[in-house]
Motif scaffolding. Structure first.
Motif, mmCIF file in Angstrom:
data_model
loop_
_atom_site.group_PDB
_atom_site.id
_atom_site.type_symbol
_atom_site.label_atom_id
_atom_site.label_comp_id
_atom_site.label_asym_id
_atom_site.label_seq_id
_atom_site.Cartn_x
_atom_site.Cartn_y
_atom_site.Cartn_z
ATOM 1 N N ALA A 73 0.806 -1.223 0.000
ATOM 2 C CA ALA A 73 0.000 0.000 0.000
ATOM 3 C C ALA A 73 0.839 1.273 0.000
ATOM 4 C CB ALA A 73 -0.928 0.009 1.218
ATOM 5 N N LEU A 74 2.077 1.185 0.404
ATOM 6 C CA LEU A 74 2.896 2.386 0.608
ATOM 7 C C LEU A 74 3.014 3.272 -0.631
ATOM 8 C CD1 LEU A 74 4.504 3.912 2.720
ATOM 9 C CD2 LEU A 74 6.511 2.527 2.138
ATOM 10 N N PRO A 75 3.169 2.734 -1.841
ATOM 11 C CA PRO A 75 3.263 3.621 -3.015
ATOM 12 C C PRO A 75 2.004 4.448 -3.251
ATOM 13 C CG PRO A 75 4.092 1.430 -3.539
ATOM 14 C CD PRO A 75 3.437 1.329 -2.200
ATOM 15 N N ARG A 76 0.873 4.030 -2.672
ATOM 16 C CA ARG A 76 -0.377 4.791 -2.834
ATOM 17 C C ARG A 76 -0.491 5.928 -1.817
ATOM 18 N NH1 ARG A 76 -0.028 -0.667 -4.673
ATOM 19 N NH2 ARG A 76 -1.674 -1.068 -6.214
ATOM 20 N N CYS A 77 0.472 6.039 -0.935
ATOM 21 C CA CYS A 77 0.449 7.079 0.099
ATOM 22 C C CYS A 77 1.143 8.338 -0.423
ATOM 23 C CB CYS A 77 1.156 6.601 1.362
ATOM 24 S SG CYS A 77 0.405 5.145 2.124
ATOM 25 N N THR A 78 0.425 9.433 -0.416
ATOM 26 C CA THR A 78 0.987 10.701 -0.884
ATOM 27 C C THR A 78 1.045 11.757 0.211
ATOM 28 O OG1 THR A 78 -1.207 11.390 -1.645
ATOM 29 C CG2 THR A 78 0.218 10.291 -3.248
ATOM 30 N N THR A 79 0.599 11.407 1.406
ATOM 31 C CA THR A 79 0.611 12.340 2.535
ATOM 32 C C THR A 79 1.981 12.339 3.197
ATOM 33 O OG1 THR A 79 -0.268 10.553 3.895
ATOM 34 C CG2 THR A 79 -1.858 12.115 2.992
ATOM 35 N N ASP A 80 2.219 13.311 4.068
ATOM 36 C CA ASP A 80 3.534 13.359 4.700
ATOM 37 C C ASP A 80 3.675 12.361 5.843
ATOM 38 O OD1 ASP A 80 1.733 15.049 6.193
ATOM 39 O OD2 ASP A 80 3.454 15.838 7.275
ATOM 40 N N LEU A 81 2.541 11.845 6.348
ATOM 41 C CA LEU A 81 2.581 10.861 7.425
ATOM 42 C C LEU A 81 1.783 9.616 7.039
ATOM 43 C CD1 LEU A 81 1.966 13.163 10.542
ATOM 44 C CD2 LEU A 81 4.171 12.442 9.587
ATOM 45 N N VAL A 82 2.222 8.480 7.566
ATOM 46 C CA VAL A 82 1.543 7.209 7.344
ATOM 47 C C VAL A 82 1.263 6.580 8.700
ATOM 48 C CG1 VAL A 82 1.720 4.885 6.372
ATOM 49 C CG2 VAL A 82 2.681 6.845 5.130
ATOM 50 N N LEU A 83 0.007 6.250 8.938
ATOM 51 C CA LEU A 83 -0.395 5.589 10.184
ATOM 52 C C LEU A 83 -0.712 4.138 9.876
ATOM 53 C CD1 LEU A 83 -1.477 5.281 13.084
ATOM 54 C CD2 LEU A 83 -3.581 6.426 12.353
ATOM 55 N N ALA A 84 0.050 3.235 10.487
ATOM 56 C CA ALA A 84 -0.182 1.797 10.313
ATOM 57 C C ALA A 84 -1.018 1.294 11.484
ATOM 58 C CB ALA A 84 1.144 1.048 10.247
ATOM 59 N N ALA A 163 10.967 9.502 5.286
ATOM 60 C CA ALA A 163 11.979 8.661 5.938
ATOM 61 C C ALA A 163 11.700 7.189 5.698
ATOM 62 C CB ALA A 163 12.016 8.958 7.432
ATOM 63 N N LEU A 164 10.412 6.829 5.727
ATOM 64 C CA LEU A 164 10.026 5.439 5.505
ATOM 65 C C LEU A 164 10.366 5.012 4.081
ATOM 66 C CD1 LEU A 164 8.615 2.930 6.681
ATOM 67 C CD2 LEU A 164 6.434 3.911 5.945
ATOM 68 N N MET A 165 10.084 5.848 3.115
ATOM 69 C CA MET A 165 10.394 5.528 1.725
ATOM 70 C C MET A 165 11.904 5.452 1.512
ATOM 71 S SD MET A 165 7.493 5.202 0.048
ATOM 72 C CE MET A 165 7.765 5.578 -1.683
ATOM 73 N N ALA A 166 12.648 6.366 2.123
ATOM 74 C CA ALA A 166 14.102 6.362 1.972
ATOM 75 C C ALA A 166 14.717 5.104 2.574
ATOM 76 C CB ALA A 166 14.699 7.612 2.632
ATOM 77 N N PHE A 167 14.072 4.573 3.590
ATOM 78 C CA PHE A 167 14.560 3.349 4.241
ATOM 79 C C PHE A 167 14.264 2.110 3.397
ATOM 80 C CE2 PHE A 167 14.111 -0.131 7.383
ATOM 81 C CZ PHE A 167 15.363 -0.048 7.979
ATOM 82 N N GLY A 168 13.364 2.258 2.442
ATOM 83 C CA GLY A 168 12.968 1.114 1.629
ATOM 84 C C GLY A 168 11.632 0.543 2.018
ATOM 85 N N GLY A 169 10.893 1.279 2.843
ATOM 86 C CA GLY A 169 9.582 0.816 3.293
ATOM 87 C C GLY A 169 9.658 0.090 4.627
#
Length: 362
Positions: A73-84, A163-169
């Motif tokens: 789902a992560l590539p569909r996230c365009t906001t600055d924060l992601v809540l899992a 940061a999450l994307m830079a880490f590789g998810g």
């Protein structure tokens, strides 16, 4: 103004998912988007999610782990924060509102609130409730004051997306992605934050079969992260390394603590019941003040909190068994190439009995 996308990984969660989605709909600061990953469910998980008006993503086949479902789902996230959010976790109405301010600090990469048990019906749920209340009102505040939380709980963590994307998810190399990411970000010089006023209610295992599976995964995952991060922790985040060492010492000395009443009986000549009573009295005296504070802090009936204490001894006994097993397998056999360690993701709930294979660090 921060924006938030919620990711809810779900495998056979038709029973618990409605309460989770309803709690998200009641947020005082609503998320911008909710993505439910229906990971090859064989029940009505996808239909239930769609009925709540959220976006449902369906991978072509079972992805194999919670982290992989979140990464889908992560590539569909365009906001600055992601809540899992886990599909069986219910957030307090102000959860997002209370978490967002910590991200005004650009150094914060991940944050999470306090977790409580959603149900206290069985021995295992009541024992876990005591563990949570003690841990989140003793260990976690101390770690927070030292700017070194051990873990941001994966059932309700908020991540800075860049940061999450830079880490590789979400990390897929260990069996517990939340601890892996929490340690990795702190080693990299970023902050992990505990927000005590943000509360999440998690559905814990209701019987021994699934309690064992969850504890096995948690303990193995902890040791996998020790194996993976020990050197960098000592060099770059020594305070966090201290908490890790203390946790290892607690595991190693736990059998001695449990044996204390029997050793004392033999050494002093006291009757076993007397020695056991003294041992339990000391242990309870160390536990009750923290639980009393927790009850007052969370506005819980004190009697209800205290009556659950005996059940914690049952859950602690299971914890010790699987903690020692994890030490032996993950920190001894795996480095010697005599075992691959735990590589199957099994959720500790009866509604998700299917094992999911996930690669782990070696």
């Amino acid at each position: 103004m921060h924006t938030v996308t919620v990711i809810v990984p779900a495998h056979n969660e038709e029973d618990g998912l409605p309460a989770t989605l309803e709690s998200l709909a009641r947020q005082t600061v609503p998320p911008n988007r909710i993505l439910v990953v229906d990971d090859a469910s064989t029940d009505r998980t996808g239909e239930v999610a769609a009925a709540h008006g959220v976006t449902v993503l369906r991978p072509p086949s079972n992805l194999g782990s919670k982290a992989k479902a979140q990464n889908y789902a992560l590539p569909r996230c365009t906001t600055d924060l992601v809540l899992a959010v886990d599909a069986d976790t219910v957030l307090a109405p102000d959860y997002i509102e209370r978490i967002l301010p910590v991200f005004d600090d650009p150094g914060v990469a991940i944050a999470a609130g306090m977790v409580r048990t959603r149900h206290t019906r069985t021995v295992w749920e009541r024992g876990r409730s005591t563990e949570y209340l003690f841990g989140f009102h003793f260990h976690r505040p101390i770690q927070a004051l030292a700017n070194s939380p051990m873990v941001c709980s994966g059932c309700c963590s908020v991540f800075r997306r860049d940061a999450l994307m830079a880490f590789g998810g979400f990390p897929e190399r260990t069996i517990v992605e939340d601890m892996d990411y929490t340690w990795s970000q702190q080693i990299a010089g970023r902050r992990a934050v505990y927000v005590s006023d943000a509360v999440a209610l998690a559905a814990d295992p209701e019987n021994l079969t699934y309690f064992r599976k969850q504890v096995k995964r948690w303990m193995a995952g902890f040791c996998q992260n020790v194996r993976l991060h020990a050197g960098p922790l000592i060099l770059r985040k020594p305070l966090l390394a201290v908490w890790v060492v203390l946790a290892l010492v607690e595991i190693l000395t736990a059998p001695l603590w449990w044996a204390t009443p029997f050793v004392a009986a033999m050494a002093t000549g006291a009757s076993p019941p007397t020695a056991l009573a003294w041992w339990a009295g000391v242990d309870i005296a160390l536990t009750v003040p923290v639980l009393a504070y927790a009850a007052r802090r969370r506005r819980l009936p004190l009697a209800g909190v205290l009556v659950d204490i005996p059940f914690a001894y049952v859950t602690k006994a299971v914890n010790v068994v699987y903690a020692w097993r994890a030490l032996f397998v993950e920190l001894l056999l795996v480095p010697l190439h005599l075992s691959r360690g735990l590589t199957v993701y099994e959720k500790g709930r009866a509604d998700a009995p299917v094992g999911r294979k996930v690669p782990v660090a070696t």
